[in-house]
Design a protein around this motif. Sequence first.
Motif, mmCIF file in Angstrom:
data_model
loop_
_atom_site.group_PDB
_atom_site.id
_atom_site.type_symbol
_atom_site.label_atom_id
_atom_site.label_comp_id
_atom_site.label_asym_id
_atom_site.label_seq_id
_atom_site.Cartn_x
_atom_site.Cartn_y
_atom_site.Cartn_z
ATOM 1 N N GLU A 115 0.816 -1.215 0.000
ATOM 2 C CA GLU A 115 0.000 0.000 0.000
ATOM 3 C C GLU A 115 0.853 1.270 0.000
ATOM 4 O O GLU A 115 0.426 2.324 0.474
ATOM 5 N N LYS A 116 2.045 1.185 -0.574
ATOM 6 C CA LYS A 116 2.914 2.352 -0.723
ATOM 7 C C LYS A 116 2.771 2.841 -2.169
ATOM 8 O O LYS A 116 3.685 2.769 -2.992
ATOM 9 N N PHE A 117 1.574 3.362 -2.430
ATOM 10 C CA PHE A 117 1.194 3.668 -3.800
ATOM 11 C C PHE A 117 2.016 4.802 -4.407
ATOM 12 O O PHE A 117 2.386 4.750 -5.579
ATOM 13 N N ARG A 118 2.287 5.840 -3.620
ATOM 14 C CA ARG A 118 3.069 6.969 -4.147
ATOM 15 C C ARG A 118 4.485 6.542 -4.520
ATOM 16 O O ARG A 118 5.055 7.059 -5.478
ATOM 17 N N GLN A 119 5.034 5.621 -3.747
ATOM 18 C CA GLN A 119 6.385 5.142 -4.047
ATOM 19 C C GLN A 119 6.382 4.204 -5.251
ATOM 20 O O GLN A 119 7.350 4.161 -6.014
ATOM 21 N N ALA A 120 5.294 3.474 -5.410
ATOM 22 C CA ALA A 120 5.230 2.507 -6.510
ATOM 23 C C ALA A 120 5.075 3.192 -7.866
ATOM 24 O O ALA A 120 5.659 2.745 -8.869
ATOM 25 N N LEU A 121 4.305 4.273 -7.905
ATOM 26 C CA LEU A 121 3.956 4.886 -9.189
ATOM 27 C C LEU A 121 5.145 5.304 -10.049
ATOM 28 O O LEU A 121 5.161 5.017 -11.256
ATOM 29 N N PRO A 122 6.157 6.002 -9.510
ATOM 30 C CA PRO A 122 7.281 6.400 -10.375
ATOM 31 C C PRO A 122 7.957 5.206 -11.039
ATOM 32 O O PRO A 122 8.392 5.285 -12.197
ATOM 33 N N HIS A 123 8.030 4.088 -10.316
ATOM 34 C CA HIS A 123 8.643 2.883 -10.885
ATOM 35 C C HIS A 123 7.787 2.334 -12.019
ATOM 36 O O HIS A 123 8.310 1.934 -13.074
ATOM 37 N N TYR A 124 6.465 2.324 -11.821
ATOM 38 C CA TYR A 124 5.590 1.821 -12.873
ATOM 39 C C TYR A 124 5.682 2.688 -14.132
ATOM 40 O O TYR A 124 5.702 2.177 -15.254
ATOM 41 N N TYR A 125 5.732 3.993 -13.940
ATOM 42 C CA TYR A 125 5.808 4.869 -15.108
ATOM 43 C C TYR A 125 7.139 4.702 -15.835
ATOM 44 O O TYR A 125 7.198 4.742 -17.067
ATOM 45 N N THR A 126 8.207 4.499 -15.077
ATOM 46 C CA THR A 126 9.502 4.220 -15.720
ATOM 47 C C THR A 126 9.426 2.939 -16.523
ATOM 48 O O THR A 126 9.898 2.856 -17.667
ATOM 49 N N LEU A 127 8.810 1.914 -15.940
ATOM 50 C CA LEU A 127 8.653 0.626 -16.626
ATOM 51 C C LEU A 127 7.824 0.763 -17.901
ATOM 52 O O LEU A 127 8.085 0.099 -18.905
ATOM 53 N N SER A 128 6.809 1.632 -17.852
ATOM 54 C CA SER A 128 5.888 1.748 -18.988
ATOM 55 C C SER A 128 6.555 2.344 -20.221
ATOM 56 O O SER A 128 6.036 2.199 -21.333
ATOM 57 N N LYS A 129 7.681 3.001 -20.045
ATOM 58 C CA LYS A 129 8.353 3.642 -21.179
ATOM 59 C C LYS A 129 9.037 2.627 -22.087
ATOM 60 O O LYS A 129 9.299 2.910 -23.259
#
Length: 389
Positions: A115-129
């Motif tokens: 449930e550390k959503f704010r920390q997870a998001l930057p990693h997901y966006y990096t992955l999506s590139k």
Amino acid sequence: MKKFTLVALLAIPLSVASVHAADLSQGIANKVQRANTLQQNEKLGEAINLLKGLNPSREYDKAYVQRMLGVFYWQSGNKNQAITNLQNAVESGLLQDEQAWVTRRMLADILLSSEKFRQALPHYYTLSKSVPENQNAAELWLRIAQSHYQLEQWNDVLKAVAKRDRFLKKTDKHSLNMKLGAQLQLQQWKGAVPTLEALIALEPNHVAWWQQLTGIQLRLGRSHDALNTMALAKRQGVALTQRDLRSLAQLYAQRGIPERAAQQIAELEGAESDSELLAIQAQYWQMAREWEQAVKVWELAANRDNKYRWQLAQLLLQEGHYRQALTQLQKVTDKRRAADVELAKVRAYYKLTDFDKAIIHAKRADNIQSTSTSQSWIRYLNQMRKMDS
């Protein structure tokens, strides 16, 4: 707050017998191989202790060991240590190509499950590139949408869902659920209608979708559509609540079909014994000008609750059943209606050409509450008596 289950995480080969094995120094490679064997033999604690005891001098060795420790800590249920080690491995920048991508994905998923959503998001966006061909881009955007949903970032939810749907080539239940939640929060009522219609197509027996669609159609002033929606749900055997079915009756009445409204009320649980439901049904029959049926149902309502006796008496009077009306008027006990009751008796006796009794009740009405109506009746009836005499 909703929780999402981590599915198929870390399902990657951990053996060093891979294309990256040659990148490790020989001593570390041997230790890593030993730890991997221990893990496969369900000796996870020993594997972790072995890796913790290593002190690699080469930065790549260190990053690889931290990555492996992160996996083992996650498997042992120690999420915090897993996050720390995987974060170190990712931030080193030394992991190569897909190995780096998969490690970041593991980190992002563990952060999400924690449930550390704010920390997870930057990693997901990096992955999506840059998504490898053997990875599921749609699932990645699902995680992004879920994270934004938990953070109540509704516009970002809609954007992520749209991205996910492009990879899926279609919209599934996960996307539709999150899309609907975001649209409702943003009060995008018109946009929510096709979303709910799509959910109904996927889950036609899920009553909540029908209820929400009807509610939104009413909010948008589309009572015609709301009636069609609720009527269709009933025809298809959806488990509508008694409140839903009562609303359906109201929609029929608003649409100008009061007889259908009355029939719908008659189908409700307790409709034959509940005085309130009987009164509502009688009103609808009256609106439909089904006078005989209305009288019948008003009588049932009055027999269960005397407060409905007045409505029954009025309808009997309207339909020319004057003696029956008088019988019912005698049973009206509401003191607030005392003057009205006397005036109703005046009308009944007048229709029965019993002017003596009519004037008695006109005077009684005038004594209770003198009005222009009571005075007019007294004058008129006195004239009628003089004419008769």
